[in-house]
Design an enzyme around this catalytic site. Structure first.
Site, PDB file in Angstrom:
ATOM      1  N   HIS A   1      66.426  34.614 -45.715  1.00 29.82           N
ATOM      2  CA  HIS A   1      67.693  34.012 -46.118  1.00 29.82           C
ATOM      3  C   HIS A   1      68.481  33.501 -44.910  1.00 29.82           C
ATOM      4  CE1 HIS A   1      70.972  33.425 -48.970  1.00 29.82           C
ATOM      5  NE2 HIS A   1      71.787  33.908 -48.056  1.00 29.82           N
TER       6      HIS A   1
ATOM      7  N   GLU B   1      74.732  25.617 -51.806  1.00 30.65           N
ATOM      8  CA  GLU B   1      74.106  26.893 -51.480  1.00 30.65           C
ATOM      9  C   GLU B   1      73.768  27.652 -52.755  1.00 30.65           C
ATOM     10  OE1 GLU B   1      75.144  28.533 -47.381  1.00 30.65           O
ATOM     11  OE2 GLU B   1      76.228  29.793 -48.786  1.00 30.65           O
ATOM     12  N   SER B   2      72.734  28.495 -52.640  1.00 34.16           N
ATOM     13  CA  SER B   2      72.300  29.260 -53.809  1.00 34.16           C
ATOM     14  C   SER B   2      72.965  30.632 -53.806  1.00 34.16           C
ATOM     15  CB  SER B   2      70.789  29.458 -53.748  1.00 34.16           C
ATOM     16  OG  SER B   2      70.463  30.199 -52.593  1.00 34.16           O
ATOM     17  N   HIS B   3      73.172  31.190 -54.974  1.00 34.79           N
ATOM     18  CA  HIS B   3      73.545  32.598 -55.095  1.00 34.79           C
ATOM     19  C   HIS B   3      72.773  33.178 -56.279  1.00 34.79           C
ATOM     20  CE1 HIS B   3      76.927  35.247 -53.407  1.00 34.79           C
ATOM     21  NE2 HIS B   3      76.136  34.870 -52.454  1.00 34.79           N
TER      22      HIS B   3
ATOM     23  N   GLN C   1      78.394  41.197 -53.493  1.00 33.72           N
ATOM     24  CA  GLN C   1      79.762  41.227 -53.007  1.00 33.72           C
ATOM     25  C   GLN C   1      80.737  41.046 -54.156  1.00 33.72           C
ATOM     26  OE1 GLN C   1      77.523  38.947 -52.548  1.00 33.72           O
ATOM     27  NE2 GLN C   1      76.793  38.945 -50.453  1.00 33.72           N
TER      28      GLN C   1
ATOM     29  N   ASP D   1      82.423  27.435 -46.286  1.00 33.05           N
ATOM     30  CA  ASP D   1      81.623  26.567 -45.421  1.00 33.05           C
ATOM     31  C   ASP D   1      82.317  25.232 -45.200  1.00 33.05           C
ATOM     32  OD1 ASP D   1      79.462  28.150 -44.762  1.00 33.05           O
ATOM     33  OD2 ASP D   1      78.324  27.637 -46.557  1.00 33.05           O
TER      34      ASP D   1
ATOM     35  N   SER E   1      66.213  28.806 -50.845  1.00 36.35           N
ATOM     36  CA  SER E   1      66.198  30.088 -51.539  1.00 36.35           C
ATOM     37  C   SER E   1      64.785  30.365 -52.027  1.00 36.35           C
ATOM     38  CB  SER E   1      67.176  30.036 -52.721  1.00 36.35           C
ATOM     39  OG  SER E   1      67.019  31.182 -53.525  1.00 36.35           O
TER      40      SER E   1
END
Lengths: 737, 241
Positions: free
Chosen positions: A43, A87-89, A234, A111, A529
């Site tokens: 990552h 971005e990936s989550h 988180q 970002d 990812s």
């Protein structure tokens, strides 16, 4: 347990561990080992993808910042620039959908403002399993409300994105968040810890134990144990982020700010080592100075915490009080935790005693690159379909209704109406069209935004699928009147350790690169990812393309809705005898196979020129890209959104279902006043694009007759009211029913 | 005419309101930070913008009413200055007791962002004098807590005193349950105080005040304010009748 063993448990290979020992000239201690394990996770390190990512075209005269920073930046004239990143989550969202998605949004926003830009728009590219599964419904609902609550509170409109449903994503949903910001050229800042002796400050939220090893969690397959990794997810606090945003943007106007970096994956470890590595410096910090939200945290926990809403700021020595003053206005702390050093080391102290000391560059950039060999997946050789065995359904009206009801085609209003998409009063074209259009206040300009990818195409042919994702995204911008400017990519794949997945990855990258080169759209930022799989399935290769385009005059933008009864409807581009990988085959016959439609990039480029010129000369009433569901669905969508009908006739020897529902590429359906037809034909001739009159815009009814040269005849006949009811309510019924 | 836009830390429609007053109407506007106080004489119009004032994790607007800037807002309201609370601003006015009633979560517990049709309840106000009574206009909403509630006596009084400024309606002006996006009692979308100088409303007029955004129905609300402040219209007719 020995250190080498411990390293293995943290996901480091023997080779990696040996390199660490060699670099340090000794065994790492626990803190150091923990820091290496997250920074050298896939990552954070991109160790599996780095060499391939170099194939992307990243340069163009308007690129102000390419890959390698917090986000990419492109010039749009008027001394302004657009900042973009996706971005990936995925993994956090798979085990804790609400917080996983919310913090994905929070991270991507940071970002953008870490570059000094004001975030002005969000997009979300989402993929889930089929909605008949209760857990999928739970994931979908949780993700959508997580995105909504975070973005809405921030006051950043969520203006676009995509939502797909396919069982390939059942265990491992994809949640990709894209943010776009705007900035004046002179305000651009970068994430560098420059100037020995300068102060390193931590601002924003206090540090807790949440998210420890989140980066490592993102770098392994989902399994039975994943549920137990919920503490690795988180927790987001959008109000805190809003304060942080305002305070940071106020701070970044000051000339004595040297660098700024978001604390995302791998927290302080990553922020410190990356800013130091970029500047060729070191950082010495004392974890005892870091404000905590929990008692008794060890240096290990402080350095690895992924607590959200924090930023690292490097300022010229002597300006610490100035920073504090700005952050106090927003009721946030700003604490000096260390300073920039000249020795290239990331030195972590606890109350003055050294607890970790490693070269910053080794942490941030030293992970050994893994070269892998791909293997063409066996399934690719058995995908050819014999279409002659598929009988054309008798009732094509019925087929169209079923396609309009498919959650992949139906209106996504249930999703985007939960997102505030009109705040900031710049949204000229809201979600639900091909691309969102935003005006840029103080100029005549606008930008258009989209995300696109068809995972099934990429699965069946990774190279063609990669090409198509770029072509489709660009086409979605072009139909609004915007010239494509830049790409940010989010490459979602299974485990790179599987040679077939690695093959998909490599071929998708090659396809994207070829299309980006041909269409002259540079890749300026992105994210990879991997490990999106469970024990029972691997996701479709899904390289999501986020794209930004520019409209010189936003008042001339075009939308997909038909506008006036009597307008002529024209197809730009050519119909093709392609039916493979279509939503039609999937929905009507349960077939996910065949060859995905091919993109002829030369033809695609000419189509863009043609459409852009026609929109610029203001001769079009509407323009809409032909994509999932094919020509019939494209026309139907223009009818439904315009609350008008269509009447037309097509003569072709392509079989009727391929003609109506095949997803052949490089096609745009436009409508225009009859008196503008000669001008359109002229532009089409000039650009070498085929233009075919399909019919007319009429009130209320949708009628298409299809004839072939042998006297064959098929038709679709529906009321627009009926189509609209199905298209607009299907998703809601699936989710809430 | 001078306008103050109050900036709470979580306000996010502050720039939009400022933009409309300054750029669209060409009038002077200033931001007032929530930690500052001001004199009632400083401004003619005070806007409490939308957003999430203090994060609003407790209840929308519940903390905002204690801020220093709100002290000045109370005083300005007393002096008859115009106060316009939009969305979160409306929620704050309710919490502050400047308007009656309370706000609950939308009945389907979802955030709603889309256009709604509104039937103009009264044009006899400093805020709506350029609309026709009963006219149907279109404005966007964007809220998770817009479910207005007040007891029957209060509603009765609001009606009697002609203080309901907008109702959620359908395109033809029918006030139906289907046209009610959040469950508000009697489809109420905005109300005035007794003196008619304080308006709270959930829809966002600042988001539909320019041609490029495809809808200018909200612009007339700001123009009404200007008409009133510049003395070209008188209000209070309905109270006399």
């Amino acid at each position: 347990m020995g250190k080498a063993e411990e390293a293995k448990k943290l996901g480091l290979t023997d080779e990696e561990y040996n390199l660490i020992v060699q670099t340090l000239g000794r065994e790492p201690n626990d803190v150091e080992l923990g820091m290496y394990s997250v920074m050298w996770s896939e990552h954070c390190s991109y160790k599996n993808s780095k060499p391939l990512l170099k194939r992307f075209p990243t340069k163009a005269p308007h690129v102000l910042q390419g890959p390698g920073e917090n986000a990419g930046i492109v010039d749009i004239g008027d001394n302004l620039a657009v900042v973009l990143k996706i971005e990936s989550h995925n993994h956090p969202s798979a085990v804790e959908p609400y917080q996983g998605a919310a913090t994905g949004v929070g991270g991507i926003i940071r970002d953008i403002f870490a570059m000094g830009a004001r975030p002005i728009a969000l997009l979300d590219s989402l993929r889930f399993g089929e909605l008949d599964d209760p857990r999928v419904k739970y994931l979908f609902g949780g993700v959508v409300s997580g995105i909504a609550d975070y973005g809405n509170c921030m006051g950043i409109p969520t203006v676009g994105g995509e939502t797909y449903f396919n069982d390939a994503y059942k265990d491992n949903p994809l949640v990709n968040a894209m943010c776009v910001g705007i900035i004046r050229h002179e305000d651009i800042v970068r994430g560098k810890a420059q100037g020995v002796g300068n102060s390193v400050m931590l601002v924003g939220a206090a540090t807790g134990r949440d998210g420890i090893h989140g980066a490592s969690f993102a770098s392994e397959e989902l399994s039975e144990e994943s549920e137990s990794k919920r503490p690795s997810v988180q927790v987001g606090d959008p109000f805190m982020e809003k304060l942080l945003l305002e305070a940071c943007l106020e701070l970044l106007k000051e000339k004595w700010v040297v660098g700024i970096q978001d604390l995302g994956a791998a927290g302080l470890t990553s922020a410190c080592s990356e800013t130091a590595a970029r500047a060729g410096t070191g950082i010495e910090l004392d974890v005892a100075l870091v404000p905590r939200r929990e008692k008794g945290m060890t240096p290990y926990e402080v350095m690895l915490s992924e607590s959200q809403e924090r930023m690292l700021i490097v300022v010229e020595k002597g300006h610490e009080e100035d920073v504090k003053r700005i952050f106090e206005k927003w009721d946030l702390y700003a604490i000096k935790i260390g300073e920039v050093t000249g020795d290239g080391m990331l030195r972590v102290l606890e109350n003055g005693k050294i607890v970790a000391e490693v070269p910053a560059k080794s942490l941030a950039e030293g992970a050994p690159v893994i070269k892998r060999e791909g293997k063409r997946p066996a399934y690719m050789d058995i995908q050819d379909l014999d279409y002659s065995k598929i009988e054309i359904p008798e009732n094509l009206s019925e087929v169209l209704l079923r396609l309009l009801a498919s959650p992949n085609i139906a209106s996504k209003a249930w999703v985007y109406q939960q997102y505030d998409h009109t705040v900031r009063t710049d949204t000229v074209v809201p979600p639900g069209s091909d691309a969102a259009v935003l005006r840029i206040k103080g100029t005549k300009k606008g930008i258009a935004l989209t995300t696109d990818c068809n995972g099934l195409y990429c699965y069946l042919d990774p190279y063609e699928g990669g090409k198509q994702a770029v072509a489709e995204a660009a086409r979605n911008l072009v139909v609004t009147g915007a010239k494509p400017l830049a790409i940010t990519d989010c490459l979602n794949f299974g485990s790179p350790e599987n040679p077939e997945v690695y093959y998909q990855f490599e071929k998708c990258i090659d396809g994207i690169s070829e299309a980006a080169k041909a269409l002259e759209i540079p890749v300026v930022s992105g994210n990879v990812s991997f490990y999106n799989e469970s024990s029972s399935r691997v996701i479709f290769p899904t390289p999501v393309i986020g794209m930004v385009g520019l409209l010189e005059d936003v008042t001339k933008h075009c939308t997909m809705a038909f506008k006036n009864p009597g307008d002529i409807v024209v197809l730009l581009g050519e119909n093709s005898d392609e039916m493979g990988a279509s939503e039609y085959l999937r929905v009507i016959f349960g077939i996910q196979g065949g060859k995905p439609p091919r993109v002829d990039l030369e033809r695609e480029k000419r189509l863009h020129l043609c459409c852009l010129k026609a929109i610029k000369e203001e001769i079009l009433s509407s323009a809409h890209d032909v994509s999932e569901g094919g020509l019939a669905v494209a026309i139907a969508e223009s009818c439904i959104t315009g609350n008008l009908g269509f009447e037309g006739e097509i003569t072709s020897d392509i079989r009727a279902d391929a003609l109506l529902f095949g997803e052949g590429q490089s096609r745009i359906v436009v409508s225009l006043k009859e008196e503008n037809l000669p001008a359109l034909i002229e532009i089409a001739d000039e650009t070498g694009v085929k233009a075919t009159v399909l019919g007319r815009v009429v009130p209320e009814y949708f009628r298409i007759n299809v004839k072939d040269s042998k006297g064959g005849f098929k038709k679709i006949e529906l009321s627009v009211g009926e189509m609209a009811e199905i298209w607009s309510k299907s998703l809601e019924r699936k989710v809430e029913g | 005419m001078r306008c103050a836009v109050i900036v709470f830390p979580g306000s996010n429609c502050d720039v939009d309101c400022f933009h409309v007053w300054k750029e669209v109407l060409g009038q002077p506007a200033e931001y007032v930070f929530h930690k500052e106080k001001f004199s009632p004489e400083d401004f003619d119009l005070i806007i409490l913008p939308g957003g999430f004032s203090y994060g609003d994790y407790l209840r929308a607007g519940a903390i905002a009413r204690f801020s220093p800037a709100m002290d000045s807002v109370y005083k300005a309201a007393e002096k008859g200055k115009l106060i316009l609370g939009i969305c979160n601003g409306f929620q704050i006015l309710l919490e502050a007791g400047l308007l009656p009633g309370a706000m609950m979560k939308n009945r389907d517990l979802k955030f709603h962002c889309h256009d709604v049709y509104l039937k103009v309840g009264t044009a006899d106000s400093p805020f709506t004098n350029m609309y026709l009574p009963g006219e149907v206009v279109k404005m966007p909403i964007a809220h998770g807590e817009g479910n207005y509630y007040a007891d029957a006596d209060t509603i009765e009084r609001l009606k009697r005193e002609d203080r309901i400024i907008f109702y959620y309606s359908d395109e033809k002006g029918n006030i139906t349950d289907e046209a009610n996006p959040n469950g508000s009692v009697e489809n109420i979308a905005g109300i005035l105080n007794e003196e008619r100088n304080v308006l709270g409303m959930m829809p966002h007029p600042e988001r539909c005040a320019e041609e490029i955004l495809g809808n200018t129905d909200g612009k007339r609300l700001f123009m009404s304010i200007l008409e009133y402040l510049e003395g070209r219209v008188k209000i209070g007719k309905s109270r006399r009748s």
